[in-house]
Design a protein around this motif. Structure first.
Motif, PDB file in Angstrom:
ATOM      1  N   HIS A  85     -27.317  -7.970 -23.809  1.00  0.00           N
ATOM      2  CA  HIS A  85     -27.069  -6.547 -23.591  1.00  0.00           C
ATOM      3  C   HIS A  85     -25.990  -6.349 -22.540  1.00  0.00           C
ATOM      4  O   HIS A  85     -25.100  -5.499 -22.701  1.00  0.00           O
ATOM      5  N   GLN A  86     -26.044  -7.136 -21.459  1.00  0.00           N
ATOM      6  CA  GLN A  86     -25.071  -6.961 -20.394  1.00  0.00           C
ATOM      7  C   GLN A  86     -23.664  -7.331 -20.834  1.00  0.00           C
ATOM      8  O   GLN A  86     -22.686  -6.705 -20.422  1.00  0.00           O
ATOM      9  N   GLN A  87     -23.534  -8.351 -21.682  1.00  0.00           N
ATOM     10  CA  GLN A  87     -22.220  -8.697 -22.221  1.00  0.00           C
ATOM     11  C   GLN A  87     -21.639  -7.532 -23.022  1.00  0.00           C
ATOM     12  O   GLN A  87     -20.448  -7.218 -22.902  1.00  0.00           O
ATOM     13  N   LEU A  88     -22.474  -6.912 -23.829  1.00  0.00           N
ATOM     14  CA  LEU A  88     -22.025  -5.774 -24.631  1.00  0.00           C
ATOM     15  C   LEU A  88     -21.624  -4.606 -23.742  1.00  0.00           C
ATOM     16  O   LEU A  88     -20.559  -4.000 -23.932  1.00  0.00           O
ATOM     17  N   VAL A  89     -22.459  -4.285 -22.776  1.00  0.00           N
ATOM     18  CA  VAL A  89     -22.168  -3.159 -21.885  1.00  0.00           C
ATOM     19  C   VAL A  89     -20.858  -3.387 -21.151  1.00  0.00           C
ATOM     20  O   VAL A  89     -20.014  -2.486 -21.048  1.00  0.00           O
ATOM     21  N   SER A  90     -20.650  -4.602 -20.647  1.00  0.00           N
ATOM     22  CA  SER A  90     -19.426  -4.918 -19.917  1.00  0.00           C
ATOM     23  C   SER A  90     -18.192  -4.773 -20.803  1.00  0.00           C
ATOM     24  O   SER A  90     -17.175  -4.192 -20.395  1.00  0.00           O
ATOM     25  N   ALA A  91     -18.268  -5.276 -22.036  1.00  0.00           N
ATOM     26  CA  ALA A  91     -17.129  -5.194 -22.961  1.00  0.00           C
ATOM     27  C   ALA A  91     -16.817  -3.751 -23.333  1.00  0.00           C
ATOM     28  O   ALA A  91     -15.643  -3.355 -23.415  1.00  0.00           O
ATOM     29  N   PHE A  92     -17.857  -2.954 -23.539  1.00  0.00           N
ATOM     30  CA  PHE A  92     -17.641  -1.569 -23.941  1.00  0.00           C
ATOM     31  C   PHE A  92     -17.147  -0.723 -22.769  1.00  0.00           C
ATOM     32  O   PHE A  92     -16.371   0.217 -22.964  1.00  0.00           O
ATOM     33  N   GLU A  93     -17.581  -1.031 -21.562  1.00  0.00           N
ATOM     34  CA  GLU A  93     -17.056  -0.336 -20.385  1.00  0.00           C
ATOM     35  C   GLU A  93     -15.570  -0.629 -20.224  1.00  0.00           C
ATOM     36  O   GLU A  93     -14.779   0.259 -19.893  1.00  0.00           O
ATOM     37  N   ASN A  94     -15.178  -1.864 -20.473  1.00  0.00           N
ATOM     38  CA  ASN A  94     -13.770  -2.238 -20.380  1.00  0.00           C
ATOM     39  C   ASN A  94     -12.945  -1.514 -21.428  1.00  0.00           C
ATOM     40  O   ASN A  94     -11.854  -1.002 -21.153  1.00  0.00           O
ATOM     41  N   MET A  95     -13.464  -1.445 -22.658  1.00  0.00           N
ATOM     42  CA  MET A  95     -12.770  -0.718 -23.728  1.00  0.00           C
ATOM     43  C   MET A  95     -12.601   0.747 -23.344  1.00  0.00           C
ATOM     44  O   MET A  95     -11.532   1.341 -23.548  1.00  0.00           O
ATOM     45  N   TYR A  96     -13.649   1.342 -22.783  1.00  0.00           N
ATOM     46  CA  TYR A  96     -13.582   2.735 -22.338  1.00  0.00           C
ATOM     47  C   TYR A  96     -12.516   2.921 -21.257  1.00  0.00           C
ATOM     48  O   TYR A  96     -11.697   3.846 -21.331  1.00  0.00           O
ATOM     49  N   ASP A  97     -12.517   2.045 -20.263  1.00  0.00           N
ATOM     50  CA  ASP A  97     -11.550   2.164 -19.169  1.00  0.00           C
ATOM     51  C   ASP A  97     -10.120   2.115 -19.682  1.00  0.00           C
ATOM     52  O   ASP A  97      -9.242   2.850 -19.203  1.00  0.00           O
ATOM     53  N   GLN A  98      -9.866   1.254 -20.656  1.00  0.00           N
ATOM     54  CA  GLN A  98      -8.521   1.140 -21.202  1.00  0.00           C
ATOM     55  C   GLN A  98      -8.155   2.358 -22.052  1.00  0.00           C
ATOM     56  O   GLN A  98      -7.033   2.869 -21.992  1.00  0.00           O
ATOM     57  N   ALA A  99      -9.120   2.857 -22.836  1.00  0.00           N
ATOM     58  CA  ALA A  99      -8.854   4.014 -23.701  1.00  0.00           C
ATOM     59  C   ALA A  99      -8.574   5.266 -22.884  1.00  0.00           C
ATOM     60  O   ALA A  99      -7.733   6.097 -23.262  1.00  0.00           O
TER      61      ALA A  99
END
Length: 413
Positions: A68-82
Motif C-alpha cells: 500500500h505504501q509503495q502505491l501511495v508514494s508513487a501516486f503522490e509523486n504522479m500528483y506532484d508532477q501533474a
C-alpha cells in the motif's frame, strides 16, 4: 418536489461563505506556482512527469505484490508532477476554484478534481479494467475510439495508461484514439498543457469543453469510460451522462464500468464507521472486519446500472420538469431488535471490466453514505419535509432524482 434552480452561471462562492472556506483564504495560484520553484530544466521536468505516470501504472498493472505504501508514494509523486502542469496552464483563481450546480448535478472545481489522481484504488480498479478491455477490443479491431467525458483536469483513468503504452510501446496512437470532454474551462486548459507535457498529442484526437450530457461525438465509440460519482451515488451526474452517451457506443461497444450496483443496509454507526477501523492503517474492502459485516442488515440492491439497463431505463418527468428514474423496491425486514437504533447507509460496488472492480471502502466513491434523514421504527422529534419515516415490514420504492443534486428518494408503497 421543488425544482432546483439552474445555477450554471453562478460561482460556488454564492453558496459558501468565503470566510469559512480555507480554499479561498489564500491565493491558490500562488500556491501552485510555488511548486515550480525547484531548479530543474524544462526537459528534466517533463522527464520526471512522464516517468511518474509510467511508474504509477506499472505498479498497478503488475501481477507481483505491491505494498500500500509503495502505491501511495508513487501516486503522490504522479500528483506532484501533474500539478506543475496545472500551474503552467495559468488558470486564474476564479477558473481554478469555480464550482456550481448544473441541471444534472454538482460540477466540481478543477482544484477539487485534481485530487482524484491520488485515489489509488479507484484508479487501480479502472485502469486494470480499461487495460483488459483495450486488449480485448484490439484482438478484433485495428483501431478503437475511446470517449472519456467529465474527465477533470488530469483525466486520471486514461492519461497515465496512455503514458505507459507510449513508454512500453504496448499500443500505438494508430491503435488508440481518445476524446476527452469536460465542461470546466480550467479542466480543458490543464488537459491541453498536460497532454502536451506528456507528449500524448498523437493519442488524443480531441479535447472538448462541453457539457457531457449534451456532447455528441462525431465517431462511433468503442469504449465509454466514465467516473463522475460521489459516495452513496449522490451529487454528481454519472447516471445522466451515461444515459445520454451510451447510445453513441458501437453495437458491440463497452461501457466502463460495465456495471455499478448500488445497495442499501441498516447499520450501527459505531460498529460500521468506527470500531472496525481502529486496528488497521487504512480503509479498504480487504480490511473490513468479520464482526462489522455480520452486524449489518443488508437490504439488497437499490439500483443496477449497465449498458442494457441504461438503454431501457425509463425517465419520469414530474412537475416543474424534475426528472426521476424508478429504482428497486425493498421490503424492510422484520425481527431486527435494534432496528430503531440503526440508520440506512447506501454504498456502491463497481465492476469495471472482467474481474477488476472498486469495492466498498476502496475509494471515496464507494464509501457507504449514511442517510440520516431516514428513520426506521423510530421518529424524529420534529418531522420535517426531508425526513422519511417507515416501519419494519414496510415496502419502500426507491427513485433516483436526476435533476439538481442527484440522489435517492424513498417512498412507502
Amino acid at each position: 418536489m421543488e425544482r432546483l434552480e439552474n445555477t450554471n452561471t453562478k460561482p460556488f462562492s454564492d453558496y459558501t461563505d468565503p470566510n469559512i472556506d480555507s480554499l479561498l483564504k489564500h491565493s491558490i495560484r500562488t500556491q501552485l506556482e510555488s511548486l515550480l520553484q525547484s531548479k530543474v530544466s524544462v526537459g528534466q521536468r517533463l522527464e520526471l512527469l512522464q516517468k511518474s505516470f509510467v511508474e504509477a501504472i506499472s505498479l498497478i498493472l503488475s501481477d507481483t505484490k505491491v505494498t500500500h505504501q509503495q502505491l501511495v508514494s508513487a501516486f503522490e509523486n504522479m500528483y506532484d508532477q501533474a500539478v506543475q502542469s496545472m500551474a503552467l496552464a495559468e488558470l486564474s483563481q476564479e477558473v481554478l476554484t469555480r464550482q456550481y450546480i448544473s441541471d444534472t448535478g454538482l460540477i466540481m472545481s478543477p482544484y477539487n478534481c485534481k485530487h482524484t489522481i491520488k485515489d489509488v484504488y479507484r484508479i487501480k480498479g479502472y485502469a486494470r479494467g480499461i487495460d483488459k478491455a483495450i486488449q480485448s477490443k484490439l484482438k478484433h479491431k485495428s483501431k478503437i475510439n475511446i470517449l472519456y467525458p467529465a474527465c477533470g483536469p488530469f483525466a486520471p483513468l486514461l492519461l497515465p495508461l496512455l503514458s505507459y503504452y507510449k513508454d512500453t510501446q504496448k499500443y500505438s496512437a494508430q491503435q488508440l484514439q481518445v476524446i476527452l470532454v469536460d465542461v470546466q474551462p480550467g479542466a480543458v486548459m490543464t488537459l491541453h498543457q498536460l497532454v502536451k507535457d506528456l507528449q500524448l498529442e498523437d493519442y488524443v484526437s480531441l479535447i472538448q469543453e462541453a457539457d457531457a450530457t449534451q456532447f455528441e461525438p462525431d465517431v462511433d465509440i468503442d469504449l465509454l469510460v466514465l467516473e463522475a460519482m460521489q459516495h452513496g451515488f449522490t451529487k454528481e451526474g454519472q447516471l445522466s451522462i451515461a444515459k445520454h452517451l451510451v447510445k453513441f457506443l458501437n453495437i458491440d461497444g463497452w461501457l466502463i464500468p460495465q456495471s455499478v450496483s448500488i445497495r442499501g443496509m441498516m447499520v450501527v454507526g459505531e460498529t460500521e464507521f468506527n470500531q472496525q477501523w481502529k486496528e488497521v492503517d487504512y480503509s479498504h474492502s480487504t480490511n473490513m472486519t468479520k464482526d462489522a459485516k455480520e452486524d449489518r442488515v443488508e437490504l439488497g440492491e437499490i439500483l443496477s446500472i449497465n449498458k442494457s439497463s441504461l438503454l431501457n431505463m425509463p425517465i419520469l418527468e414530474l412537475e416543474d420538469g424534475v426528472n426521476v428514474v424508478p429504482a428497486n423496491k425493498v421490503t424492510l425486514p422484520d425481527g431486527v431488535e435494534d432496528m430503531s437504533e440503526r440508520f440506512l447507509a447506501i454504498y456502491a460496488h463497481i465492476d469495471t471490466f472482467a474481474e477488476e472492480s472498486v469495492g466498498q471502502y476502496d475509494s471515496g466513491i464507494t464509501h457507504p453514505k449514511p442517510e440520516m434523514s431516514v428513520y426506521i421504527d423510530s421518529r424524529p422529534r420534529e418531522i420535517e419535509h426531508t425526513h422519511f419515516v417507515a416501519n419494519s415490514g414496510d415496502t419502500v420504492q426507491f427513485y433516483y432524482q436526476l435533476s439538481g443534486l442527484p440522489g435517492f428518494v424513498p417512498v412507502k408503497v
